[in-house]
Design a protein around this motif. Structure first.
Motif, short mmCIF file in Angstrom:
data_model
loop_
_atom_site.label_atom_id
_atom_site.label_comp_id
_atom_site.label_asym_id
_atom_site.label_seq_id
_atom_site.Cartn_x
_atom_site.Cartn_y
_atom_site.Cartn_z
N THR A 24 0.83 -1.21 0.00
CA THR A 24 0.00 0.00 0.00
C THR A 24 0.86 1.26 0.00
OG1 THR A 24 -1.74 -1.18 1.15
CG2 THR A 24 -1.82 1.22 1.23
N TRP A 26 3.82 1.68 -1.17
CA TRP A 26 4.46 1.88 -2.47
C TRP A 26 3.52 2.64 -3.43
CZ3 TRP A 26 9.14 1.87 -4.34
CH2 TRP A 26 9.33 1.87 -5.72
N GLN A 27 2.29 2.21 -3.49
CA GLN A 27 1.33 2.86 -4.38
C GLN A 27 1.07 4.30 -3.94
OE1 GLN A 27 -2.05 0.28 -4.30
NE2 GLN A 27 -1.09 -1.25 -5.60
N CYS A 28 0.91 4.51 -2.65
CA CYS A 28 0.58 5.84 -2.15
C CYS A 28 1.76 6.81 -2.22
CB CYS A 28 0.10 5.76 -0.70
SG CYS A 28 -1.49 4.90 -0.54
#
Length: 81
Positions: A24, A26-28
């Motif tokens: 999570t 990494w995406q954010c």
């Protein structure tokens, strides 16, 4: 991997939590192409930008601390009947 402080099989909990949080984070922490301009135009929004490495380190440390406290509490409480 063994973690005697977390008891038998205790290594799974911090690894699972770290993997879920890392995916999570990494995406954010990878903003869209438009976001750098938004951050530059509004310093209050720039403060919300996530640093991936810092976030993973802090969250992993807090998770490990919490798991250790929980294990200590469960151990000191003794077996339940």
């Amino acid at each position: 991997m063994t973690t005697p402080e977390l008891g038998p099989g205790g290594a799974a909990a911090p690894v699972e939590s770290t993997l879920l949080m890392t995916m999570t984070a990494w995406q954010c922490s990878r903003p869209s192409e438009a976001m750098p301009a938004v951050y530059a135009s509004d310093p209050t929004l720039a403060a919300m930008r996530l640093d991936f490495t810092d976030l993973v380190r802090r969250t992993t440390a807090v998770t490990a601390s919490g798991l250790l406290v929980r294990q200590t509490e469960q151990t000191s409480a003794g077996p339940t009947s």
